[in-house]
Scaffold this motif. Structure first.
Motif, PDB file in Angstrom:
ATOM      1  N   GLY A 205       0.767  -1.240   0.000  1.00 17.13           N
ATOM      2  CA  GLY A 205       0.000   0.000   0.000  1.00 17.13           C
ATOM      3  C   GLY A 205       0.794   1.283   0.000  1.00 17.13           C
ATOM      4  O   GLY A 205       0.230   2.346   0.270  1.00 17.13           O
ATOM      5  N   ALA A 206       2.089   1.244  -0.317  1.00 17.85           N
ATOM      6  CA  ALA A 206       2.904   2.462  -0.283  1.00 17.85           C
ATOM      7  C   ALA A 206       2.521   3.447  -1.369  1.00 17.85           C
ATOM      8  O   ALA A 206       2.638   4.667  -1.201  1.00 17.85           O
ATOM      9  N   SER A 207       2.062   2.942  -2.524  1.00 16.22           N
ATOM     10  CA  SER A 207       1.707   3.804  -3.655  1.00 16.22           C
ATOM     11  C   SER A 207       0.692   3.057  -4.512  1.00 16.22           C
ATOM     12  O   SER A 207       1.069   2.335  -5.438  1.00 16.22           O
ATOM     13  N   VAL A 208      -0.577   3.235  -4.200  1.00 11.14           N
ATOM     14  CA  VAL A 208      -1.654   2.523  -4.901  1.00 11.14           C
ATOM     15  C   VAL A 208      -2.772   3.499  -5.257  1.00 11.14           C
ATOM     16  O   VAL A 208      -3.224   4.280  -4.414  1.00 11.14           O
ATOM     17  N   MET A 209      -3.226   3.436  -6.510  1.00 17.67           N
ATOM     18  CA  MET A 209      -4.340   4.259  -6.964  1.00 17.67           C
ATOM     19  C   MET A 209      -5.553   3.381  -7.205  1.00 17.67           C
ATOM     20  O   MET A 209      -5.445   2.284  -7.749  1.00 17.67           O
ATOM     21  N   MET A 210      -6.730   3.875  -6.777  1.00 22.32           N
ATOM     22  CA  MET A 210      -7.961   3.088  -6.810  1.00 22.32           C
ATOM     23  C   MET A 210      -9.087   3.861  -7.488  1.00 22.32           C
ATOM     24  O   MET A 210      -9.176   5.084  -7.343  1.00 22.32           O
ATOM     25  N   ARG A 211      -9.924   3.141  -8.200  1.00 26.00           N
ATOM     26  CA  ARG A 211     -11.110   3.767  -8.781  1.00 26.00           C
ATOM     27  C   ARG A 211     -12.136   4.028  -7.681  1.00 26.00           C
ATOM     28  O   ARG A 211     -12.429   3.148  -6.867  1.00 26.00           O
TER      29      ARG A 211
END
Length: 333
Positions: free
Chosen positions: A187-193
């Motif tokens: 989860g250090a760098s995650v993009m989510m819709r």
């Protein structure tokens, strides 16, 4: 012509105010030309972090109109703190994408734009994560398979023959050299819709720390969305600054709580017990190998004993704590 997507970036602070501000500044730089905002959540640090960041942001040339600092009021862990920031921001505006960035992670050139582009070009991708490297440039393992009974055995045993036999179950994936589909991402760098979170909910707040992103990615998979590792998005990550994991002498109780909750919630009690038995068997094999081959100790002190003692305890009943996104009525208030 469709409107450009908007982005919400959430950064959670726990007693690392200076580093958090550096992460926010790096994110702001990479969000130049992107419609969106940054929310920094102080997770009830109680050490003056909030006031220090507040004073620094007041004079930061990159912050006005872009960054908002909020106080969670309660340290419920990683998931709860990020949920607070997401819900706070989405009551003001329904951003298309939500980007979770660690306070000790620093997006490189084009990294955030690469994640947005991938999500825009890949309609069935729900979450997209970055290639992570350390300060020395060495890559970090951040792409994984879901944990299983077999992975518990393999991971604890650390024996080449077992690893080869169970290669399809090894949790850390070989470092991807190109964008690829994975089970879950660190989860250090995650993009989510936003639309995925609207369907499956936010982080399960019963995880204080660890396994929360694994659970979220599994819920997305079960809802029909994929998780992708995007090689073009490069982020530097120091790692374990807030948690102190690198210096742990003994595993904290919340790690065992999170592990047990993950297996019980997603696979049932019998499976959770079998996973623990597999880990213990693997751990005993490792102890035997250490004794014969004079291998160094790799586990924290009393790890197997703590694992067994924790598993034998009667789990506390916990109500479901998976917050939903704000409703349209909440957003309008």
């Amino acid at each position: 012509m469709s409107a450009a997507p908007s982005l919400l970036t959430v950064i959670l602070n726990w007693r690392t105010p200076e580093m958090t501000l550096k992460a926010a500044e790096a994110a702001a730089r990479e969000m130049a030309g992107i419609d969106g905002q940054i929310v920094i959540v102080d997770n009830d640090s109680g050490d003056g972090s909030f006031e220090q960041m507040q004073a620094a942001l007041a004079s930061a040339h990159w912050a006005p109109g872009r960054v908002e600092l909020v106080q969670s009021g309660h340290n419920g862990g990683f998931g709860a703190g990020n949920n607070f920031g997401i819900r706070h921001a989405l009551t003001q505006r329904a951003h298309d994408y939500i980007y979770i960035l660690n306070s000790d992670a620093f997006p490189g050139a084009g990294s955030i734009a690469a994640l947005i582009a991938h999500l825009e070009d890949t309609p069935d991708c729900g979450f997209a994560g970055s290639y992570i490297h350390g300060e020395d440039g060495a890559p970090h393992l951040t792409a994984f398979r879901f944990p299983s009974i077999w992975s518990e055995l393999e991971g604890a045993a650390r024996i080449g023959a077992i690893a080869r036999l169970l290669s399809r179950h090894v949790v850390p994936l070989p470092l991807p050299q190109a964008t690829t589909r994975v089970d879950w991402l660190a989860g250090a760098s995650v993009m989510m819709r936003r639309q995925v979170l609207a369907k499956i909910g936010l982080f399960d707040e019963r995880f204080f720390l660890y396994f929360e992103e694994t659970d979220l990615c599994l819920r997305a998979r079960r809802a029909g969305w994929h998780v992708d590792y995007v090689r073009a998005s490069e982020v530097m990550h120091i790692g374990s600054v807030s948690t102190g994991m690198k210096s742990w002498q003994r595993m904290p109780q919340y790690w065992f709580d999170s592990r047990q909750h993950y297996f019980r919630k997603n696979h049932g009690t019998v499976y959770a017990v079998a996973a623990t038995v597999a880990h213990v068997v693997g751990g005993l094999l490792w102890k035997l190998r250490r004794a014969v081959g004079r291998k160094p100790r790799r586990d924290p002190e009393h790890f197997l004993r703590d694992l067994v003692v924790h598993a034998l305890r009667r789990p506390k009943a916990k109500e479901a704590e998976i917050p939903a996104l704000p409703t349209q009525q909440e957003a309008a208030q």
